[in-house]
Design a protein around this motif. Sequence first.
Motif, PDB file in Angstrom:
ATOM      1  N   GLN A   1       0.832  -1.194   0.000  1.00  0.00           N
ATOM      2  CA  GLN A   1       0.000   0.000   0.000  1.00  0.00           C
ATOM      3  C   GLN A   1       0.876   1.258   0.000  1.00  0.00           C
ATOM      4  OE1 GLN A   1      -2.865   0.142   3.185  1.00  0.00           O
ATOM      5  NE2 GLN A   1      -3.678   2.135   2.571  1.00  0.00           N
ATOM      6  N   GLU A   2       1.934   1.238   0.808  1.00  0.00           N
ATOM      7  CA  GLU A   2       2.852   2.370   0.812  1.00  0.00           C
ATOM      8  C   GLU A   2       3.597   2.471  -0.514  1.00  0.00           C
ATOM      9  OE1 GLU A   2       6.693   4.228   3.251  1.00  0.00           O
ATOM     10  OE2 GLU A   2       6.002   2.184   3.683  1.00  0.00           O
ATOM     11  N   ALA A   3       3.964   1.313  -1.079  1.00  0.00           N
ATOM     12  CA  ALA A   3       4.677   1.313  -2.352  1.00  0.00           C
ATOM     13  C   ALA A   3       3.834   1.955  -3.451  1.00  0.00           C
ATOM     14  CB  ALA A   3       5.046  -0.113  -2.745  1.00  0.00           C
ATOM     15  N   VAL A   4       2.551   1.612  -3.504  1.00  0.00           N
ATOM     16  CA  VAL A   4       1.664   2.189  -4.520  1.00  0.00           C
ATOM     17  C   VAL A   4       1.496   3.692  -4.285  1.00  0.00           C
ATOM     18  CG1 VAL A   4      -0.700   2.217  -5.397  1.00  0.00           C
ATOM     19  CG2 VAL A   4       0.457   0.032  -4.990  1.00  0.00           C
ATOM     20  N   LYS A   5       1.358   4.089  -3.029  1.00  0.00           N
ATOM     21  CA  LYS A   5       1.216   5.517  -2.716  1.00  0.00           C
ATOM     22  C   LYS A   5       2.433   6.299  -3.186  1.00  0.00           C
ATOM     23  CE  LYS A   5       0.556   8.746   1.141  1.00  0.00           C
ATOM     24  NZ  LYS A   5       0.395   8.872   2.617  1.00  0.00           N
ATOM     25  N   LEU A   6       3.629   5.790  -2.917  1.00  0.00           N
ATOM     26  CA  LEU A   6       4.848   6.467  -3.352  1.00  0.00           C
ATOM     27  C   LEU A   6       4.986   6.430  -4.877  1.00  0.00           C
ATOM     28  CD1 LEU A   6       7.333   5.157  -0.642  1.00  0.00           C
ATOM     29  CD2 LEU A   6       6.515   7.511  -0.908  1.00  0.00           C
ATOM     30  N   ALA A   7       4.597   5.314  -5.486  1.00  0.00           N
ATOM     31  CA  ALA A   7       4.670   5.195  -6.944  1.00  0.00           C
ATOM     32  C   ALA A   7       3.817   6.260  -7.617  1.00  0.00           C
ATOM     33  CB  ALA A   7       4.238   3.804  -7.389  1.00  0.00           C
ATOM     34  N   ASN A   8       2.671   6.571  -7.024  1.00  0.00           N
ATOM     35  CA  ASN A   8       1.739   7.535  -7.616  1.00  0.00           C
ATOM     36  C   ASN A   8       2.013   8.977  -7.197  1.00  0.00           C
ATOM     37  OD1 ASN A   8       0.333   5.543  -8.991  1.00  0.00           O
ATOM     38  ND2 ASN A   8      -1.133   5.231  -7.323  1.00  0.00           N
ATOM     39  N   ASP A   9       2.945   9.168  -6.273  1.00  0.00           N
ATOM     40  CA  ASP A   9       3.239  10.508  -5.769  1.00  0.00           C
ATOM     41  C   ASP A   9       4.211  11.223  -6.705  1.00  0.00           C
ATOM     42  OD1 ASP A   9       3.361  12.757  -4.188  1.00  0.00           O
ATOM     43  OD2 ASP A   9       4.808  11.895  -2.760  1.00  0.00           O
ATOM     44  N   THR A  10       3.757  11.541  -7.902  1.00  0.00           N
ATOM     45  CA  THR A  10       4.585  12.137  -8.946  1.00  0.00           C
ATOM     46  C   THR A  10       3.668  12.779  -9.983  1.00  0.00           C
ATOM     47  OG1 THR A  10       6.156  11.658 -10.746  1.00  0.00           O
ATOM     48  CG2 THR A  10       4.634   9.906 -10.128  1.00  0.00           C
ATOM     49  N   PRO A  11       4.121  13.829 -10.647  1.00  0.00           N
ATOM     50  CA  PRO A  11       3.311  14.392 -11.740  1.00  0.00           C
ATOM     51  C   PRO A  11       3.347  13.531 -12.998  1.00  0.00           C
ATOM     52  CG  PRO A  11       5.373  15.598 -11.523  1.00  0.00           C
ATOM     53  CD  PRO A  11       5.301  14.653 -10.353  1.00  0.00           C
ATOM     54  N   TYR A  12       4.235  12.511 -12.997  1.00  0.00           N
ATOM     55  CA  TYR A  12       4.380  11.663 -14.183  1.00  0.00           C
ATOM     56  C   TYR A  12       3.549  10.397 -14.069  1.00  0.00           C
ATOM     57  CZ  TYR A  12       8.472  14.614 -15.052  1.00  0.00           C
ATOM     58  OH  TYR A  12       9.314  15.671 -15.260  1.00  0.00           O
ATOM     59  N   GLY A  13       3.350   9.734 -15.209  1.00  0.00           N
ATOM     60  CA  GLY A  13       2.623   8.476 -15.207  1.00  0.00           C
ATOM     61  C   GLY A  13       2.825   7.732 -16.504  1.00  0.00           C
ATOM     62  N   LEU A  14       4.081   7.407 -16.822  1.00  0.00           N
ATOM     63  CA  LEU A  14       4.369   6.766 -18.105  1.00  0.00           C
ATOM     64  C   LEU A  14       4.408   5.247 -17.987  1.00  0.00           C
ATOM     65  CD1 LEU A  14       4.938   7.228 -21.057  1.00  0.00           C
ATOM     66  CD2 LEU A  14       7.388   7.409 -20.519  1.00  0.00           C
ATOM     67  N   ASN A  15       5.316   4.741 -17.174  1.00  0.00           N
ATOM     68  CA  ASN A  15       5.487   3.292 -17.076  1.00  0.00           C
ATOM     69  C   ASN A  15       5.745   2.906 -15.624  1.00  0.00           C
ATOM     70  OD1 ASN A  15       5.950   0.583 -18.259  1.00  0.00           O
ATOM     71  ND2 ASN A  15       8.034   0.879 -17.525  1.00  0.00           N
ATOM     72  N   ALA A  16       5.405   1.666 -15.288  1.00  0.00           N
ATOM     73  CA  ALA A  16       5.694   1.139 -13.961  1.00  0.00           C
ATOM     74  C   ALA A  16       5.917  -0.359 -14.082  1.00  0.00           C
ATOM     75  CB  ALA A  16       4.552   1.432 -12.992  1.00  0.00           C
TER      76      ALA A  16
END
Length: 528
Positions: free
Chosen positions: A412-427
């Motif tokens: 849950q924390e990993a997803v929160k940090l992953a989404n804490d960015t203005p970008y959203g290209l690849n994961a």
Amino acid sequence: MTPQRLELGPLPTDLAQELRDLTANARFGTLDENGYNLVIEAPMTGETIGWVGSGDEELVNKAFRAARRAQQSWVHVPFSERKRIFMRFHDSVLKNRELLADMVQLESGKNRTGAFDEVLDVANNTRYYARRVEKLMSPKSRRTAVPVLAKPREYRHPLGVVGQISPWNYPLTLGISDAIPALLAGNAVVSKPDSSTPFTSLLVFKLLFEAGLPRNLVQLTTGSGRVVGSAIAEQCDYLMFTGSTKTGKLLGETMGRRLVGFSAELGGKNPLIVASDADMEKSARGAVEACFSNTGQLCVSAERIYVEQDSYEEFLTKFVERTKAQSIGPGFDWETQVGSLASADQLKTVDEFVEDAREKGATIAAGGKARPDLGPYFYEPTILTDVPEDARLLNDEVFGPVVYVQPVSDLQEAVKLANDTPYGLNASVWADPSTGWDVAPKIAAGSVGINDGYAAAWTAIGAPSGGMKESGMSNRHGDSGLLRYTAGQNVTEQRGMSMRGPESLSRKAYSRIMSRAMLLGKTLRLLP
């Protein structure tokens, strides 16, 4: 054996001859007193390999005039003939794979495997869209609210002349793959390759012309983005841009003002998540590919890794070991795993990011320094830990072989940090597949790989590929990758009486009858 600094010396005969031919025929726009004014170097050695002219607005004007004339004839060429041309091109790309890979390496500095990835991608795009174009472009019957009284059809029409502005990091793939569906759909293309990698575009379009594409249908314009790129944006009927978010926003303003369509793949700060139920050996191997392929110079590269606390030490140990084992150096062989950065500017940027983090307290777990003994722009694959919040690389895109690893308490924390960015290209998510399928859709990114960094999603050409948030707009790949270059048209025949009923019917009676018909259609599922 320790890699040695490379001196190009005599190039392979085919490559040397192509460079001579392309240089002789690449005189676009104004020239300096020596006949050229864009010097092209090989990043692996810093040596000059050729020259091209630098275009101006008049060059772009001429290019659009020629392209528009050619497009007026091309739009009437049957789909069967377009398919034949591009299938011949497909075969030519694979036949000339070594020459194309040589040119990509020479201009970009990447390793051999990365160059060959581009060859495969161009062939994959060509085959997919050549086989799909007729189905996608053919008129299609559509449903109507009143099936008896109307017969609608959807038509697709090419937009005219598509502008393409491509970057240096994938000069073959991004130099032509977006143009392929645009051309197959009936458009012409005015393309500006990056000023540091024009010869790859010149070579691959030469192969397309040899396969039968009308010569004036594609216009290649070399020069600066500020002059040539801006002029293309002011004239094209649709713009495809790959590059930085900053430049993409500026071009988007131009296209918005002109009310012209625009696709963009922009920057990213791509996360990689490692769950505690992942295979750590495979995760470490995959992370090396996700972070350091193409020397980290790709938009979908992973630059931050979040690992569940229970597995953090095990993953980090294996990841560091594999990273340090990477072979780095120049050359055209297939064994080297990490090539050169593309330029002095890229080297400076990477070094500044790493030094900023180091000075603020980050730990260098692997790499962390330039390798001038190998060539002017080489930099070791670098892993950092304990990166402080005020370090630039925590949130900003490096676009180089640099990644940081951070433990997290849970997914849950990993997803929160992953989404804490203005970008959203690849994961990327490394986990037991059931865990991966649960986590992946929660990440705000245009593509998410499960137990893969980016390659599997990129080669899934039937699915759209693009960015969320500030990582871009619209998509390449999939049906939308071609249809974006077309305008939809609704042509509907009215049959029998008017949609508003016969003249003898009162409007009140009309409303009552139509309402009952709509309710009945819903009940019987007769209406869309």
